[in-house]
Design an enzyme around this catalytic site. Structure first.
Site, PDB file in Angstrom:
ATOM      1  N   HIS A  81       5.106  31.614  32.158  1.00  0.00           N
ATOM      2  CA  HIS A  81       4.584  31.566  33.528  1.00  0.00           C
ATOM      3  C   HIS A  81       5.492  32.408  34.430  1.00  0.00           C
ATOM      4  CE1 HIS A  81       7.814  28.718  34.208  1.00  0.00           C
ATOM      5  NE2 HIS A  81       7.316  27.889  33.294  1.00  0.00           N
TER       6      HIS A  81
ATOM      7  N   HIS B   3       9.246  32.398  33.886  1.00  0.00           N
ATOM      8  CA  HIS B   3       9.736  33.241  32.782  1.00  0.00           C
ATOM      9  C   HIS B   3       9.729  34.710  33.198  1.00  0.00           C
ATOM     10  CE1 HIS B   3       8.092  29.698  30.451  1.00  0.00           C
ATOM     11  NE2 HIS B   3       9.301  29.804  29.911  1.00  0.00           N
TER      12      HIS B   3
ATOM     13  N   GLN C 217      17.489  28.099  35.371  1.00  0.00           N
ATOM     14  CA  GLN C 217      18.271  27.011  35.965  1.00  0.00           C
ATOM     15  C   GLN C 217      17.446  25.721  36.055  1.00  0.00           C
ATOM     16  OE1 GLN C 217      21.365  26.661  36.568  1.00  0.00           O
ATOM     17  NE2 GLN C 217      21.258  24.751  37.733  1.00  0.00           N
TER      18      GLN C 217
END
Ligand code: PAF
Length: 296
Positions: A42, A45, A161
């Protein structure tokens, strides 16, 4: 599409070396960025890949649904496999090479006898509800990091993260085991309403999605206090999450960003200084969501 697909380790090594020879500045060994994923990509990424492309001569994304990190065979079976769409997304942001091996290519002798163990930190937070998950994730990340090692002078690997515990564990692994790779944590990508992007968001109904916004709202509440150097009001943030319909809080913790050791007590009573990480996990209807925010 200009992107190359490698499905074997031999193809990966040959293609990465050829790309480095072609793309690094003459007379230099160049830099390689590795973006490990399990596919079903998505916009979060895409941001990981874009960050890698901006900093490296050659970028390799890996797509491998790693059986070792799934506790449940049904979850493993159901995990979406969308190679064609993933390749198009990665091609669009400038990734050079995709490594999408089979399970047999990665684990030719079946389940590995020797694994990386995530230790005490691997059993907390997400690890508490998914025993063995981080051992499996670190084992495959260790293999992928080794497979990406080549003639390049600089080697970097990129992780989101959003999975703060995974980032902390990978960072510990490369330090503890002296892997010659730099780990980069790429900030969370959020939708306009604040919801952190996740492949699980697609399973939320409209009402559940509305309720899920409470997670980022509660994190922002803490961040505002931290930015103002006030004591953190963890109780109010937790109460906010608990007040949302259909939201079942699992944990809400303020921790050290590197070690994930608890920091909540001293942040509660004294003006906030330094840096901390607020971590939250909750079930929203049938979907388990995690989110986090750096404070300070
Ligand atoms: O974050 C993920 O998608 C996976 O845990 C990783 C790092 C690709 C290892 O399988």
């Amino acid at each position: 599409m200009t992107i190359t697909l490698a499905t074997t380790i031999a193809e990966l090594k040959a293609s990465a070396a050829a790309l480095l020879a072609a793309k690094a500045a003459p007379g230099t060994a160049g830099s390689l960025g590795l973006v490990p994923t399990m596919g079903a990509l998505h916009a979060g990424h895409a941001e990981l890949a874009r960050t890698a492309v901006a900093a490296n001569d050659v970028v390799v994304a890996t797509i491998f649904v790693n059986p070792l990190q799934f506790g449940d065979a049904v979850d493993l079976e159901r995990y979406p496999r969308t190679l064609e769409a993933d390749m198009a997304l990665l091609d669009g942001v400038g990734v050079d090479l995709v490594f999408a091996p089979s399970v047999e290519e990665m684990y030719p002798g079946g389940e590995p006898m020797v694994r990386i163990t995530a230790g005490e930190l691997g059993g907390k937070f997400e690890g508490a509800s998914r025993p063995g998950h981080f051992d499996g994730a670190l084992t495959v990340v260790s293999k992928l990091l080794h497979l990406g090692m080549g003639p390049q002078a600089a080697y970097r690997a990129y992780f989101g993260q959003k999975d703060a515990q995974q980032v902390a564990l990978v960072q510990r692994m490369v330090v503890d085991m002296n892997f010659p790779v730099e780990i980069a944590a790429v900030p969370i990508v959020r939708d306009a309403d604040g919801l952190a992007l996740s492949s699980r968001n697609r399973f939320l109904s409209d009402d559940e999605r509305q309720a899920a916004l409470v997670l980022s709202r509660a994190l922002r509440l803490l961040k505002e206090r931290a930015d103002a150097h006030e004591p953190l009001d963890l109780e109010s943030a937790e109460a906010l999450v608990r007040s949302a319909p259909g939201v079942e809080l699992d944990y809400f913790e303020v921790v050290d960003p590197g070690t994930l050791a608890p920091r909540a007590e001293n942040c509660r009573e004294t003006p906030f200084t330094g840096q901390a990480l607020a971590l939250v996990a909750a079930a929203v209807g049938p979907v388990r969501l995690i989110d986090n925010m750096l404070l300070g």
